[in-house]
Design an enzyme around this catalytic site. Structure first.
Site, mmCIF file in Angstrom:
data_model
loop_
_atom_site.group_PDB
_atom_site.id
_atom_site.type_symbol
_atom_site.label_atom_id
_atom_site.label_comp_id
_atom_site.label_asym_id
_atom_site.label_seq_id
_atom_site.Cartn_x
_atom_site.Cartn_y
_atom_site.Cartn_z
ATOM 1 N N SER A 81 -24.413 -51.579 3.441
ATOM 2 C CA SER A 81 -25.046 -52.877 3.215
ATOM 3 C C SER A 81 -26.537 -52.872 3.510
ATOM 4 O O SER A 81 -27.322 -53.515 2.812
ATOM 5 C CB SER A 81 -24.357 -53.953 4.062
ATOM 6 O OG SER A 81 -22.979 -54.018 3.761
ATOM 7 N N HIS A 118 -28.694 -55.735 7.819
ATOM 8 C CA HIS A 118 -29.077 -56.262 6.509
ATOM 9 C C HIS A 118 -30.574 -56.557 6.454
ATOM 10 O O HIS A 118 -31.263 -56.182 5.500
ATOM 11 C CB HIS A 118 -28.280 -57.524 6.200
ATOM 12 C CG HIS A 118 -26.829 -57.263 5.957
ATOM 13 N ND1 HIS A 118 -25.939 -58.255 5.592
ATOM 14 C CD2 HIS A 118 -26.107 -56.127 6.029
ATOM 15 C CE1 HIS A 118 -24.732 -57.727 5.450
ATOM 16 N NE2 HIS A 118 -24.817 -56.442 5.724
#
Length: 307
Positions: A196, A242
């Site tokens: 991610s 992230h």
């Protein structure tokens, strides 16, 4: 008595045994039909066509790489997807379960645990970006499927825009950026895994490319905003990973697409090297000041994992 006029014709410059009445409009040498190519005016021989191509500068994409057709230029994205899928399959086979693959030796030794990195296991910064939890959300390998779908959708456009090598550099720097953010601000005893961080780096990269090309940024920014909201709202998500990947991916892409043309490669190399040095400094500083070191010797990972 008929006259064989071919005997009076000169031979082709490349095939002397072939009489021809045709000539290259550029060099005016005799040329048979097999040696001629249609040009803007008349026909040129293959030698003149090849010589002309040398003087034509190849088209360059946003990042300075040679432009290729999108259908044929995708190499890095399929390879990355294949590696992630292969690694997941190995962890599932080792664990004997597709939903408890975190019990496998490969997963245990590869997931990002800041305390383990502080103990010297620096490979986890990279390997964690290729591991995916099989039991995320209780729905089997959803973690892998979502990430690979996002990698394919976003990555294919960015790889075409930057070129293969530059795209790979952005991807890996974004991956390490996410790991560095976890090291700097994360739980020393937490376990983080997944692509991610790198994928959010691609989000940042595609946004930079859109701004550089002066296109409408609304669709990209909307999609990015939705994903950031989900990172905050959903449990078990590593927001630090992230955001770290997003920032570094955007910076690395900006170094690619805003580089001055006269020193393109040098600027890109120095800028990306500086980003890498910064990430190394963040990781080393975080590890040295963490004060928590742990050794993972069991397949029982910490229950509070993040993706």
């Amino acid at each position: 008595m008929p006259v064989n006029r071919q005997q009076d014709l000169p031979g082709c410059a490349r095939h002397p045994d072939r009489p021809t009445g045709l000539r290259c409009v550029r060099c005016e040498r005799p040329a048979c039909p097999d040696c001629l190519r249609e040009a803007s005016v008349g026909y040129q021989c293959v030698d003149c066509v090849a010589e002309g191509n040398k003087s034509v500068r190849p088209a360059r994409n946003t990042g300075g790489a040679r432009t290729r057709s999108s259908a044929r230029s995708l190499v890095v994205v399929p390879v990355l997807v294949g590696i992630n899928v292969l690694v997941f399959a190995i962890t599932a086979l080792q664990a004997g379960s597709i939903v408890e693959n975190q019990r496998s030796d490969l997963f245990v030794q590869g997931t990002l645990i800041p305390g383990a990195v502080a103990a010297g296991e620096y490979w986890r910064l990279l390997t964690s970006g290729f591991l995916h939890f099989g039991n995320y959300g209780g729905y089997g390998p959803v973690h892998l499927v979502f990430n690979m779908f996002a990698l394919w959708v976003i990555g294919r456009d960015l790889e075409v825009a930057l070129g293969r090598a530059r795209f790979l550099v952005v991807y890996l720097l974004a991956l390490l950026g996410g790991s560095a953010a976890v090291m700097l601000f994360g739980d020393p005893m937490g376990s983080v895994a997944g692509a991610s961080g790198a994928i959010y780096g691609l989000f940042g990269g595609i946004a930079v490319v859109v701004f550089r090309a002066k296109l409408n940024p609304a669709p990209v920014l909307t999609l990015l905003g939705i994903n950031i909201f989900l990172s905050i709202a959903l449990p078990g998500i590593s927001l630090l990973g992230h955001l770290g990947g997003l920032v570094i991916g955007a910076l690395a892409t900006a170094a690619m697409v805003y580089a001055p043309r006269q020193n393109l490669v040098r600027f890109q190399t120095v800028a990306c090297a500086a980003i890498a040095v910064l990430l190394v400094a963040v990781v080393v500083t975080s590890a040295s000041t963490m004060g928590v070191h742990c050794e993972i010797t069991s397949t029982e990972l910490y229950s509070c994992f993040r993706v």
